[in-house]
Motif scaffolding. Structure first.
Motif, PDB file in Angstrom:
ATOM      1  N   GLY A  50      87.021 -61.233 -14.186  1.00 44.22           N
ATOM      2  CA  GLY A  50      88.450 -60.945 -14.058  1.00 44.22           C
ATOM      3  C   GLY A  50      89.270 -62.196 -13.808  1.00 44.22           C
ATOM      4  N   ALA A  51      88.839 -63.008 -12.874  1.00 42.92           N
ATOM      5  CA  ALA A  51      89.562 -64.250 -12.570  1.00 42.92           C
ATOM      6  C   ALA A  51      89.501 -65.210 -13.748  1.00 42.92           C
ATOM      7  N   THR A  52      88.356 -65.274 -14.406  1.00 44.38           N
ATOM      8  CA  THR A  52      88.216 -66.135 -15.579  1.00 44.38           C
ATOM      9  C   THR A  52      89.168 -65.688 -16.684  1.00 44.38           C
ATOM     10  N   PHE A  53      89.233 -64.384 -16.915  1.00 41.47           N
ATOM     11  CA  PHE A  53      90.131 -63.845 -17.932  1.00 41.47           C
ATOM     12  C   PHE A  53      91.591 -64.179 -17.618  1.00 41.47           C
ATOM     13  N   ILE A  54      91.992 -63.992 -16.370  1.00 40.70           N
ATOM     14  CA  ILE A  54      93.369 -64.274 -15.973  1.00 40.70           C
ATOM     15  C   ILE A  54      93.671 -65.763 -16.142  1.00 40.70           C
ATOM     16  N   ALA A  55      92.779 -66.628 -15.683  1.00 40.50           N
ATOM     17  CA  ALA A  55      92.995 -68.074 -15.802  1.00 40.50           C
ATOM     18  C   ALA A  55      93.100 -68.493 -17.260  1.00 40.50           C
ATOM     19  N   GLN A  56      92.241 -67.952 -18.124  1.00 37.19           N
ATOM     20  CA  GLN A  56      92.292 -68.308 -19.537  1.00 37.19           C
ATOM     21  C   GLN A  56      93.559 -67.791 -20.204  1.00 37.19           C
ATOM     22  N   SER A  57      94.024 -66.624 -19.804  1.00 36.30           N
ATOM     23  CA  SER A  57      95.243 -66.089 -20.415  1.00 36.30           C
ATOM     24  C   SER A  57      96.452 -66.947 -20.053  1.00 36.30           C
ATOM     25  N   VAL A  58      96.432 -67.544 -18.877  1.00 35.74           N
ATOM     26  CA  VAL A  58      97.535 -68.416 -18.472  1.00 35.74           C
ATOM     27  C   VAL A  58      97.453 -69.750 -19.200  1.00 35.74           C
ATOM     28  N   THR A  59      96.246 -70.338 -19.243  1.00 33.19           N
ATOM     29  CA  THR A  59      96.123 -71.672 -19.831  1.00 33.19           C
ATOM     30  C   THR A  59      96.096 -71.660 -21.355  1.00 33.19           C
ATOM     31  N   LYS A  60      95.428 -70.703 -21.958  1.00 31.33           N
ATOM     32  CA  LYS A  60      95.293 -70.701 -23.421  1.00 31.33           C
ATOM     33  C   LYS A  60      96.411 -69.950 -24.124  1.00 31.33           C
ATOM     34  N   GLN A  61      96.964 -68.926 -23.462  1.00 33.61           N
ATOM     35  CA  GLN A  61      98.015 -68.130 -24.096  1.00 33.61           C
ATOM     36  C   GLN A  61      99.401 -68.472 -23.571  1.00 33.61           C
ATOM     37  N   ARG A  65     104.126 -66.946 -16.229  1.00 39.59           N
ATOM     38  CA  ARG A  65     104.483 -65.977 -15.189  1.00 39.59           C
ATOM     39  C   ARG A  65     103.342 -64.989 -15.082  1.00 39.59           C
ATOM     40  N   SER A  66     102.698 -65.014 -13.974  1.00 40.14           N
ATOM     41  CA  SER A  66     101.515 -64.180 -13.786  1.00 40.14           C
ATOM     42  C   SER A  66     101.880 -62.704 -13.791  1.00 40.14           C
ATOM     43  N   TYR A  67     101.224 -61.946 -14.638  1.00 44.74           N
ATOM     44  CA  TYR A  67     101.433 -60.503 -14.658  1.00 44.74           C
ATOM     45  C   TYR A  67     100.793 -59.857 -13.447  1.00 44.74           C
ATOM     46  N   VAL A  68      99.910 -60.570 -12.773  1.00 42.46           N
ATOM     47  CA  VAL A  68      99.281 -60.031 -11.567  1.00 42.46           C
ATOM     48  C   VAL A  68     100.310 -59.930 -10.450  1.00 42.46           C
ATOM     49  N   GLN A  69     101.157 -60.928 -10.296  1.00 41.64           N
ATOM     50  CA  GLN A  69     102.150 -60.898  -9.228  1.00 41.64           C
ATOM     51  C   GLN A  69     103.202 -59.825  -9.468  1.00 41.64           C
ATOM     52  N   ASN A  70     103.336 -59.352 -10.684  1.00 40.19           N
ATOM     53  CA  ASN A  70     104.329 -58.336 -11.006  1.00 40.19           C
ATOM     54  C   ASN A  70     103.844 -56.924 -10.723  1.00 40.19           C
ATOM     55  N   GLY A  71     102.636 -56.779 -10.257  1.00 36.77           N
ATOM     56  CA  GLY A  71     102.115 -55.458  -9.930  1.00 36.77           C
ATOM     57  C   GLY A  71     100.817 -55.181 -10.654  1.00 36.77           C
ATOM     58  N   ASN A  72     100.139 -54.195 -10.172  1.00 36.62           N
ATOM     59  CA  ASN A  72      98.844 -53.826 -10.729  1.00 36.62           C
ATOM     60  C   ASN A  72      99.034 -53.000 -11.996  1.00 36.62           C
ATOM     61  N   SER A  73      98.489 -53.471 -13.087  1.00 38.59           N
ATOM     62  CA  SER A  73      98.569 -52.694 -14.322  1.00 38.59           C
ATOM     63  C   SER A  73      97.285 -51.886 -14.480  1.00 38.59           C
ATOM     64  N   PRO A  74      97.364 -50.704 -15.062  1.00 41.84           N
ATOM     65  CA  PRO A  74      96.181 -49.845 -15.202  1.00 41.84           C
ATOM     66  C   PRO A  74      95.048 -50.504 -15.988  1.00 41.84           C
ATOM     67  N   TRP A  75      95.369 -51.238 -17.065  1.00 39.18           N
ATOM     68  CA  TRP A  75      94.306 -51.846 -17.860  1.00 39.18           C
ATOM     69  C   TRP A  75      93.591 -52.943 -17.070  1.00 39.18           C
ATOM     70  N   LEU A  76      94.333 -53.649 -16.208  1.00 40.93           N
ATOM     71  CA  LEU A  76      93.711 -54.702 -15.408  1.00 40.93           C
ATOM     72  C   LEU A  76      92.804 -54.093 -14.344  1.00 40.93           C
ATOM     73  N   PHE A  77      93.213 -52.996 -13.767  1.00 39.24           N
ATOM     74  CA  PHE A  77      92.382 -52.282 -12.806  1.00 39.24           C
ATOM     75  C   PHE A  77      91.064 -51.867 -13.458  1.00 39.24           C
ATOM     76  N   GLU A  78      91.153 -51.301 -14.655  1.00 37.34           N
ATOM     77  CA  GLU A  78      89.949 -50.890 -15.389  1.00 37.34           C
ATOM     78  C   GLU A  78      89.065 -52.090 -15.721  1.00 37.34           C
ATOM     79  N   PHE A  79      89.678 -53.208 -16.067  1.00 44.56           N
ATOM     80  CA  PHE A  79      88.940 -54.421 -16.392  1.00 44.56           C
ATOM     81  C   PHE A  79      88.089 -54.840 -15.198  1.00 44.56           C
ATOM     82  N   PHE A  80      88.654 -54.822 -13.988  1.00 43.15           N
ATOM     83  CA  PHE A  80      87.909 -55.213 -12.803  1.00 43.15           C
ATOM     84  C   PHE A  80      86.866 -54.188 -12.416  1.00 43.15           C
ATOM     85  N   CYS A  81      87.122 -52.924 -12.686  1.00 47.23           N
ATOM     86  CA  CYS A  81      86.159 -51.877 -12.331  1.00 47.23           C
ATOM     87  C   CYS A  81      84.930 -51.892 -13.232  1.00 47.23           C
ATOM     88  N   GLN A  82      85.109 -52.319 -14.470  1.00 44.22           N
ATOM     89  CA  GLN A  82      83.975 -52.370 -15.391  1.00 44.22           C
ATOM     90  C   GLN A  82      83.164 -53.590 -15.087  1.00 44.22           C
TER      91      GLN A  82
END
Length: 82
Positions: A50-61, A65-82
């Motif tokens: 999860g952290a790797t995915f978030i870091a890569q989305s910020v640096t490569k894409q 503005r971090s979407y994490v600080q804007n609130g918990n999104s359902p797809w991100l919750f599922e990503f961490f649960c899997q």
């Protein structure tokens, strides 16, 4: 970038060996101290997808503005649960 990451990890573990990172080490320690019971762990990127995915989305894409600080999104919750 890789040198910086290894340097920061080394600086937190042994600050006297990394004097050029003392300011950053102090900032990390202050932040950690604000969270009761927190600790720093070094884990493989596979163990922290999860952290790797978030870091890569910020640096490569360019998502500066971090979407994490804007609130918990359902797809991100599922990503961490899997």
């Amino acid at each position: 970038m890789c040198y910086m990451v290894h340097g920061m990890l080394g600086a937190v573990e042994r600050p006297q060996a990394w004097p050029s990172f003392l300011h950053q080490v102090r900032e990390i320690e202050l932040g950690k101290d604000r969270i009761e019971g927190s600790r720093l762990l070094v884990v493989a990127s596979q163990a922290n997808r999860g952290a790797t995915f978030i870091a890569q989305s910020v640096t490569k894409q360019g998502l500066m503005r971090s979407y994490v600080q804007n609130g918990n999104s359902p797809w991100l919750f599922e990503f961490f649960c899997q």
